[in-house]
Design an enzyme around this catalytic site. Structure first.
Site, PDB file in Angstrom:
ATOM      1  N   GLU A 172      54.769  -9.002  -5.239  1.00 28.93           N
ATOM      2  CA  GLU A 172      53.892  -9.088  -4.071  1.00 28.93           C
ATOM      3  C   GLU A 172      54.218 -10.311  -3.247  1.00 28.93           C
ATOM      4  O   GLU A 172      54.193 -10.276  -2.011  1.00 28.93           O
ATOM      5  CB  GLU A 172      52.423  -9.110  -4.517  1.00 28.93           C
ATOM      6  CG  GLU A 172      51.401  -8.953  -3.397  1.00 28.93           C
ATOM      7  CD  GLU A 172      51.004 -10.260  -2.716  1.00 28.93           C
ATOM      8  OE1 GLU A 172      50.314 -10.204  -1.686  1.00 28.93           O
ATOM      9  OE2 GLU A 172      51.382 -11.350  -3.217  1.00 28.93           O
ATOM     10  N   GLU A 199      42.614 -10.289  -4.611  1.00 33.43           N
ATOM     11  CA  GLU A 199      43.546 -11.312  -4.146  1.00 33.43           C
ATOM     12  C   GLU A 199      42.858 -12.668  -4.123  1.00 33.43           C
ATOM     13  O   GLU A 199      41.675 -12.788  -4.440  1.00 33.43           O
ATOM     14  CB  GLU A 199      44.063 -10.963  -2.739  1.00 33.43           C
ATOM     15  CG  GLU A 199      45.447 -10.327  -2.735  1.00 33.43           C
ATOM     16  CD  GLU A 199      46.563 -11.300  -3.125  1.00 33.43           C
ATOM     17  OE1 GLU A 199      46.284 -12.487  -3.347  1.00 33.43           O
ATOM     18  OE2 GLU A 199      47.713 -10.859  -3.191  1.00 33.43           O
TER      19      GLU A 199
END
Length: 387
Positions: A172, A199
């Site tokens: 990511e 996140e």
């Protein structure tokens, strides 16, 4: 008397700001099995974030092996899905002085079966890689650990109606490559009906739901219902979504939203000095933030797993949490109506003042300057509270 009223209002406003910025108290290990516990999740955070673990490093392999073991212990049957790194990811690694030779994005994927596998599934997603110079306790060991703790709690609550797909993405930090690989090629990608992504962009603060899928009115209604006092309350507003989408940033949820999937994206942004920093250690992490993001993710995912239908794309809602207690929401047309009423009220006020006394330009400018000063002071005071 006017000064007394002014400072009373400021004190009340500051008190509300303090109340609305608090993270919930972390739940201990002794918390009932069906409830999210930050203390239980911290065991995984400490193991994952022992050291930086970027793609291709020895610690990346260590974290991958640990997560495979943890997922198996939770009754899952994890698979490793690999896919090529994008040219942009390779270029970033080369700029950092690292070689991408022979490397691939390696997602960890599994499913917690529900009673009806024919129903659209719910996806919980977070990434397990970090940047090279940070142990990544917040970004994104917190998200990974919260998902593992949520899976444990969902199992403790008994079987759900839908399948829960667990996706721990890789790469990511390079170019969202793990999410791109999953949604491009994994056979389960077409089974997904809603997404919960976790996140972080800091090391503390309340966890905000800062992005949804398209046509979010149903999603917001579900989020508002699921995030009650037990989760630490909701934290979200439509302005955050609007601003985020104007920024050149992305998360794994960016890939899911581009597919038209409903869902929520959760993150906390307090203690920004820990973002992609060596300071992002488990000991520096605000465990209240872990409790808040994990509780919200658990309750929304669990509600969708047991719901007869998942949120569908309809119209976008205008919404905001009210001091972390509830979510006020309405259709956009109602917002335009409120703006029209405000404009009419302002026009009437100007007309009335001009009739009673002469409205001078200097007075208007002084009033505007007072307003700017008051807003600036409020921002400074609010930031002081956050610090």
């Amino acid at each position: 008397m006017r000064l007394i009223l002014l400072f009373t209002a400021l004190a009340v406003g500051l008190g509300l700001a303090v109340m609305a910025s608090q993270t919930p108290t972390p739940r201990p290990i002794s918390t009932p099995a069906e409830v999210f516990s930050a203390a239980r999740a911290m065991a995984d955070v400490r193991e994952i974030a022992r050291a930086p673990h970027p793609v291709g490093s020895d610690d990346h392999a260590r974290v991958q092996a640990y997560l495979m073991q943890r997922m198996t212990a939770l009754g899952l049957a994890p698979q490793i899905q690999t896919g090529p790194l994008s040219p942009r990811a390779v270029q970033r690694m080369e700029r950092e002085g690292r070689s991408a030779q022979g490397l691939a994005a390696a997602n960890l994927v599994s499913v917690l079966p529900g009673r009806d596998p024919d129903r659209p599934a719910v996806l919980m997603m977070a990434h397990y890689d970090s940047v090279p110079n940070s142990p990544g306790a917040a970004d994104d060991a917190t998200g990974v650990a919260a998902i593992l703790e949520a899976v444990r709690a969902i199992r403790a609550r008994g079987g759900a109606d839908r399948d829960l797909i667990v996706l721990l993405t890789d790469a990511e930090e390079l170019n969202l490559d793990g999410a791109r690989v999953f949604f491009a090629a994994h056979p389960w990608r077409d089974r997904i009906g809603a997404v919960v992504n976790l996140e972080a962009r800091g090391g503390g603060g309340r966890a905000m739901m800062f992005e949804t899928g398209p046509g979010n009115a149903n999603t917001i209604a579900d989020y508002a219902q699921a995030t009650g006092a037990a989760t630490g309350g909701p934290s979200s507003n439509a302005l955050a979504v609007f601003v985020y989408r104007l920024m050149p940033n992305g998360t794994d949820f960016t890939v899911a939203a581009a597919k038209g999937l409903a869902g929520i994206n959760l993150a906390f942004i307090g203690r920004p000095d820990q973002y992609h920093s060596p300071a992002a250690t488990p000991d520096a992490l605000d465990q209240g933030s872990l409790q808040h993001i994990g509780s919200q993710a658990l309750e929304v995912a669990d509600a969708w797993l047991r719901a007869p239908t998942l949120p569908q794309a309809t119209q976008n809602a205008v919404y905001a949490d009210l001091f972390g207690l509830t979510v006020v929401r309405h259709p956009p047309v109602a917002g335009w109506a409120l703006l029209a009423i405000a404009a009419l009220a302002t026009g009437f006020t100007v007309w009335r003042v001009r009739r009673v006394q002469v409205l001078k330009v200097g007075a208007v400018l002084r009033g505007a300057a007072d307003g700017v000063w008051l807003l600036a002071a409020a921002l400074v005071a609010g930031q002081a509270v956050r610090v």
